[in-house]
Design a protein around this motif. Sequence first.
Motif, PDB file in Angstrom:
ATOM      1  N   SER A 142     -10.014   0.291   2.808  1.00 24.97           N
ATOM      2  CA  SER A 142      -9.227  -0.154   1.762  1.00 24.97           C
ATOM      3  C   SER A 142      -7.593   0.409   2.352  1.00 24.97           C
ATOM      4  O   SER A 142      -7.686   0.022   3.152  1.00 24.97           O
ATOM      5  CB  SER A 142      -9.523   0.864   0.389  1.00 24.97           C
ATOM      6  OG  SER A 142      -8.606   0.113  -0.489  1.00 24.97           O
ATOM      7  N   LEU A 143      -6.788   0.550   1.074  1.00 22.23           N
ATOM      8  CA  LEU A 143      -5.538   0.962   1.670  1.00 22.23           C
ATOM      9  C   LEU A 143      -5.376   1.982   2.396  1.00 22.23           C
ATOM     10  O   LEU A 143      -6.334   3.012   2.228  1.00 22.23           O
ATOM     11  CB  LEU A 143      -4.698   1.306   0.252  1.00 22.23           C
ATOM     12  CG  LEU A 143      -4.239  -0.210  -0.449  1.00 22.23           C
ATOM     13  CD1 LEU A 143      -3.521   0.493  -1.991  1.00 22.23           C
ATOM     14  CD2 LEU A 143      -3.258  -1.004   0.331  1.00 22.23           C
ATOM     15  N   HIS A 144      -4.568   2.374   3.349  1.00 22.87           N
ATOM     16  CA  HIS A 144      -4.355   3.509   4.006  1.00 22.87           C
ATOM     17  C   HIS A 144      -3.070   3.550   4.743  1.00 22.87           C
ATOM     18  O   HIS A 144      -2.610   2.674   4.825  1.00 22.87           O
ATOM     19  CB  HIS A 144      -5.706   3.739   5.094  1.00 22.87           C
ATOM     20  CG  HIS A 144      -5.865   2.755   6.137  1.00 22.87           C
ATOM     21  ND1 HIS A 144      -6.484   1.665   5.668  1.00 22.87           N
ATOM     22  CD2 HIS A 144      -5.446   2.611   7.321  1.00 22.87           C
ATOM     23  CE1 HIS A 144      -6.512   0.827   7.045  1.00 22.87           C
ATOM     24  NE2 HIS A 144      -5.881   1.331   7.670  1.00 22.87           N
ATOM     25  N   LYS A 169       4.500  -3.423   0.816  1.00 24.13           N
ATOM     26  CA  LYS A 169       4.812  -2.447  -0.066  1.00 24.13           C
ATOM     27  C   LYS A 169       3.199  -2.586  -1.126  1.00 24.13           C
ATOM     28  O   LYS A 169       2.465  -3.470  -0.989  1.00 24.13           O
ATOM     29  CB  LYS A 169       5.941  -3.030  -1.159  1.00 24.13           C
ATOM     30  CG  LYS A 169       5.539  -4.250  -1.786  1.00 24.13           C
ATOM     31  CD  LYS A 169       6.918  -4.820  -2.457  1.00 24.13           C
ATOM     32  CE  LYS A 169       6.632  -6.358  -2.933  1.00 24.13           C
ATOM     33  NZ  LYS A 169       7.716  -6.784  -3.473  1.00 24.13           N
ATOM     34  N   VAL A 170       3.385  -1.294  -1.714  1.00 22.94           N
ATOM     35  CA  VAL A 170       2.162  -0.988  -2.658  1.00 22.94           C
ATOM     36  C   VAL A 170       2.570  -0.812  -4.036  1.00 22.94           C
ATOM     37  O   VAL A 170       3.227   0.068  -4.091  1.00 22.94           O
ATOM     38  CB  VAL A 170       1.137  -0.075  -2.225  1.00 22.94           C
ATOM     39  CG1 VAL A 170       0.120   0.221  -3.119  1.00 22.94           C
ATOM     40  CG2 VAL A 170       0.603  -0.294  -0.745  1.00 22.94           C
ATOM     41  N   ALA A 193       6.157   0.847 -13.651  1.00 23.57           N
ATOM     42  CA  ALA A 193       5.753   0.852 -12.397  1.00 23.57           C
ATOM     43  C   ALA A 193       6.791   1.400 -11.108  1.00 23.57           C
ATOM     44  O   ALA A 193       7.814   1.007 -11.336  1.00 23.57           O
ATOM     45  CB  ALA A 193       5.007  -0.532 -12.158  1.00 23.57           C
ATOM     46  N   ASP A 194       6.097   1.808 -10.195  1.00 27.46           N
ATOM     47  CA  ASP A 194       6.975   1.841  -8.899  1.00 27.46           C
ATOM     48  C   ASP A 194       6.186   1.121  -7.702  1.00 27.46           C
ATOM     49  O   ASP A 194       5.110   0.619  -7.952  1.00 27.46           O
ATOM     50  CB  ASP A 194       7.166   3.243  -8.611  1.00 27.46           C
ATOM     51  CG  ASP A 194       8.784   3.761  -8.052  1.00 27.46           C
ATOM     52  OD1 ASP A 194       9.096   2.660  -7.301  1.00 27.46           O
ATOM     53  OD2 ASP A 194       8.893   4.937  -7.823  1.00 27.46           O
ATOM     54  N   GLU A 195       7.016   1.167  -6.422  1.00 29.02           N
ATOM     55  CA  GLU A 195       6.336   0.644  -5.168  1.00 29.02           C
ATOM     56  C   GLU A 195       6.557   1.364  -4.081  1.00 29.02           C
ATOM     57  O   GLU A 195       7.799   2.121  -3.907  1.00 29.02           O
ATOM     58  CB  GLU A 195       7.060  -0.740  -4.911  1.00 29.02           C
ATOM     59  CG  GLU A 195       6.671  -1.842  -5.915  1.00 29.02           C
ATOM     60  CD  GLU A 195       7.581  -2.980  -5.598  1.00 29.02           C
ATOM     61  OE1 GLU A 195       7.225  -4.163  -6.252  1.00 29.02           O
ATOM     62  OE2 GLU A 195       8.630  -2.907  -5.105  1.00 29.02           O
ATOM     63  N   LEU A 196       5.415   1.807  -3.348  1.00 28.81           N
ATOM     64  CA  LEU A 196       5.551   2.592  -2.100  1.00 28.81           C
ATOM     65  C   LEU A 196       6.067   1.431  -1.200  1.00 28.81           C
ATOM     66  O   LEU A 196       5.235   0.399  -1.072  1.00 28.81           O
ATOM     67  CB  LEU A 196       4.183   2.973  -1.865  1.00 28.81           C
ATOM     68  CG  LEU A 196       4.222   3.627  -0.563  1.00 28.81           C
ATOM     69  CD1 LEU A 196       5.020   4.999  -0.477  1.00 28.81           C
ATOM     70  CD2 LEU A 196       2.694   4.041  -0.089  1.00 28.81           C
ATOM     71  N   ILE A 218       1.923   0.862   6.205  1.00 30.13           N
ATOM     72  CA  ILE A 218       0.733   0.922   5.213  1.00 30.13           C
ATOM     73  C   ILE A 218      -0.174  -0.224   5.723  1.00 30.13           C
ATOM     74  O   ILE A 218       0.540  -1.459   6.015  1.00 30.13           O
ATOM     75  CB  ILE A 218       1.376   0.482   3.809  1.00 30.13           C
ATOM     76  CG1 ILE A 218       2.649   1.696   3.531  1.00 30.13           C
ATOM     77  CG2 ILE A 218       0.386   0.461   2.686  1.00 30.13           C
ATOM     78  CD1 ILE A 218       3.408   1.149   2.509  1.00 30.13           C
ATOM     79  N   HIS A 219      -1.332  -0.278   5.757  1.00 29.42           N
ATOM     80  CA  HIS A 219      -2.323  -0.985   6.135  1.00 29.42           C
ATOM     81  C   HIS A 219      -3.625  -1.186   5.072  1.00 29.42           C
ATOM     82  O   HIS A 219      -3.630  -0.400   4.258  1.00 29.42           O
ATOM     83  CB  HIS A 219      -3.084  -0.826   7.258  1.00 29.42           C
ATOM     84  CG  HIS A 219      -2.177  -1.121   8.247  1.00 29.42           C
ATOM     85  ND1 HIS A 219      -2.923  -0.918   9.830  1.00 29.42           N
ATOM     86  CD2 HIS A 219      -1.036  -1.514   8.617  1.00 29.42           C
ATOM     87  CE1 HIS A 219      -1.998  -1.349  10.582  1.00 29.42           C
ATOM     88  NE2 HIS A 219      -0.897  -1.400   9.853  1.00 29.42           N
ATOM     89  N   LYS A 220      -3.906  -2.326   4.757  1.00 30.07           N
ATOM     90  CA  LYS A 220      -5.202  -2.586   3.699  1.00 30.07           C
ATOM     91  C   LYS A 220      -6.173  -3.101   4.806  1.00 30.07           C
ATOM     92  O   LYS A 220      -6.283  -4.127   5.617  1.00 30.07           O
ATOM     93  CB  LYS A 220      -4.745  -3.666   2.954  1.00 30.07           C
ATOM     94  CG  LYS A 220      -5.882  -3.824   1.999  1.00 30.07           C
ATOM     95  CD  LYS A 220      -5.591  -4.742   0.846  1.00 30.07           C
ATOM     96  CE  LYS A 220      -6.523  -4.801  -0.199  1.00 30.07           C
ATOM     97  NZ  LYS A 220      -6.310  -5.322  -1.549  1.00 30.07           N
ATOM     98  N   SER A 221      -7.431  -2.322   4.664  1.00 31.06           N
ATOM     99  CA  SER A 221      -8.640  -2.943   5.457  1.00 31.06           C
ATOM    100  C   SER A 221      -9.397  -4.000   4.559  1.00 31.06           C
ATOM    101  O   SER A 221      -9.291  -3.979   3.105  1.00 31.06           O
ATOM    102  CB  SER A 221      -9.647  -1.816   5.617  1.00 31.06           C
ATOM    103  OG  SER A 221      -9.130  -0.935   6.480  1.00 31.06           O
TER     104      SER A 221
END
Length: 181
Positions: free
Chosen positions: A131-133, A116-117, A83-86, A98-101
């Motif tokens: 969603s994520l954007h 982080k994602v 796994a990795d993370e943005l 980074i946002h999440k609706s």
Amino acid sequence: MFFLIKLFISLTNKKNVILKKMMSKFLFVIITASAFFIHHTISYAHEIELGGITIKHPMIPIFGSKMKTAVGYFTIVNKTNEADELIMVETNFAKAMIHKSKIDNNGIATMEHIEKVLIPSNSSVVFEQESLHIMFTALKEPLEEYMDKKVTLVFKKLGNIEVEFQVEKASSMKMNNHKDH
């Protein structure tokens, strides 16, 4: 390929008509196939891969020329067994986060800043409408269709990936069907 063209030219100076016809057809097929593959590679090459992570169809939809904010959509494909993370997004043309609706039970939409994602191993994460954007605020200049904007995606393990986000008119894209990209 140049060898084949030189061979064809040398054969045209000789009198072997059957070989000339065969070579002519062969060159036609090779040139046509090359043109086809070059065209399709360019047309569908809007993705970048680095270290087992692929970023597919990074784009920014625009609704007009006076926008003060914009969003970024794309898909991250992790083909590795880890796994990795943005963890961050950087750009020179705007402030990027980074946002999440979310839409609550009353139908009210809200956005939440995400630090982080997680990108699980051997899977994909889609950044799409509702969603994520990526949220781009304080745009330094108007965005225009067909303009590419450089965005750096920062991953915890992989590091930085610089990606060209294509600016597209929102009316020319399927906003709810970004999973296909």
